[in-house]
Write an enzyme that holds these catalytic residues in place. Structure first.
Site, PDB file in Angstrom:
ATOM      1  N   ASN A  18      25.702  42.079 -10.026  1.00  0.00           N
ATOM      2  CA  ASN A  18      25.432  42.400  -8.622  1.00  0.00           C
ATOM      3  C   ASN A  18      25.480  43.910  -8.384  1.00  0.00           C
ATOM      4  O   ASN A  18      24.715  44.432  -7.571  1.00  0.00           O
ATOM      5  CB  ASN A  18      26.417  41.657  -7.711  1.00  0.00           C
ATOM      6  CG  ASN A  18      26.095  40.182  -7.645  1.00  0.00           C
ATOM      7  OD1 ASN A  18      25.025  39.782  -7.202  1.00  0.00           O
ATOM      8  ND2 ASN A  18      27.015  39.357  -8.122  1.00  0.00           N
ATOM      9  N   HIS A 136      30.663  36.248  -1.865  1.00  0.00           N
ATOM     10  CA  HIS A 136      31.367  35.047  -2.311  1.00  0.00           C
ATOM     11  C   HIS A 136      30.338  34.021  -2.793  1.00  0.00           C
ATOM     12  O   HIS A 136      29.329  33.788  -2.114  1.00  0.00           O
ATOM     13  CB  HIS A 136      32.193  34.448  -1.172  1.00  0.00           C
ATOM     14  CG  HIS A 136      33.034  33.292  -1.602  1.00  0.00           C
ATOM     15  ND1 HIS A 136      34.195  33.452  -2.323  1.00  0.00           N
ATOM     16  CD2 HIS A 136      32.865  31.943  -1.439  1.00  0.00           C
ATOM     17  CE1 HIS A 136      34.711  32.247  -2.577  1.00  0.00           C
ATOM     18  NE2 HIS A 136      33.926  31.337  -2.062  1.00  0.00           N
TER      19      HIS A 136
END
Length: 222
Positions: A18, A136
Site C-alpha cells: 500500500n 483496515h
C-alpha cells in the site's frame, strides 16, 4: 493551480504494497508529464516512512524511492531491557511518541497508517487530529479492533459466513479502528474462498482506497 502538497508520513509494518501504491501515484501524477494537460497534480508528498519493525520490506521500497525512513520499534526507542519489561500500553506510548518526534522532524502535516500494527496513543492523536488515516482490510465496524489485522481479519470474515468483504479508510482515534469512516471498497466473498484468495481480491481495492483517502485529506488541507 495550487501547487502546495500535503507533507505526509507513512507508517508501515510489513511488505509495503500500500505504501508502493502511494509512491506510484505520487510519481505518476507529478504534474510534469510533457504534453499531458489532463494529468492531475498529486496533492501529497511522502516526506518519510516510519516502521515499527526493522524487518519491514516497506523500508526497502522507501529507500528505492529515495524517501527517508526511521525505525520506531519498542526495542529501538526504549532499549532492549526496558522493552522486555514494559507493558503493551507502555510500548504503544513510547512508539507513538517516537513517531511524533519523527513526524515533527520531517515536517509531516498528515499521517497514513498503511499496514501499521501499533495502536497509536498519547499526544500524536491530538496534534494530528483529523489528519491520521488508517487502512483496515474489512468493512468496519465489522471485524475491527485489537487483534483484527491481516489474515486474522480474512479468517474471521470467512468463519462468519459473510457474503461480502472489502476495505475501509477511516480517521484514527483513541479507539482501535473506531474513527470516522471515509471510504469503503467492497468485493464479494466466494464459496470456495480461502484467506489468501480473499486477500488477493481485496488488495487492489486497498491500493485504490489508500490513495483516494490521502488525496481526500490532502485536498481539504492544501
Amino acid at each position: 493551480m495550487n501547487n502546495k502538497k500535503l507533507k505526509t508520513a507513512v507508517l508501515v509494518s510489513g511488505g509495503g504494497t500500500n505504501l508502493q501504491a502511494l509512491i506510484d501515484y505520487q510519481m505518476e501524477h507529478s504534474g510534469n508529464t510533457a504534453g499531458n494537460t489532463s494529468a492531475s497534480d498529486c496533492p501529497y508528498e511522502i516526506v518519510c516512512v516510519i516502521s515499527d519493525t526493522k524487518k519491514a520490506f516497506a523500508l526497502e521500497r522507501a529507500a528505492k524511492a529515495n524517501i527517508p525512513s526511521a525505525i520506531c520499534s519498542p526495542y529501538a526507542v526504549m532499549g532492549a531491557d526496558a522493552a522486555k519489561a514494559a507493558t503493551r500500553d507502555e510500548k504503544r506510548l513510547a512508539v507513538s511518541n517516537a513517531v511524533l518526534e519523527q513526524c515533527r522532524k520531517f515536517g509531516a502535516e498528515a499521517i497514513v497508517q498503511a499496514g501499521w500494527l501499533t495502536v497509536l496513543a498519547g499526544d500524536i492523536l491530538h496534534e494530528y487530529e483529523g489528519k491520521i488515516i488508517n487502512l483496515h482490510p474489512a468493512l468496519l465496524p465489522k471485524f475491527g479492533g485489537v487483534g483484527m489485522w491481516g489474515h486474522h481479519v480474512h479468517e474471521a470474515v470467512l468463519a462468519a459466513g459473510e457474503k461480502e468483504s472489502g476495505c475501509t479508510i477511516h480517521l484514527v482515534s483513541a479507539e482501535c479502528d473506531g474513527g470516522k469512516i471515509l471510504i469503503q471498497k467492497r468485493v464479494p466473498v466466494l464459496p470456495d474462498d480461502t484467506p489468501d484468495s480473499l486477500y488477493e481480491r481485496i488488495a487492489p481495492k486497498e491500493h485504490e482506497a489508500i490513495v483516494e483517502g490521502l488525496c481526500l485529506i490532502a485536498k481539504k488541507s492544501v
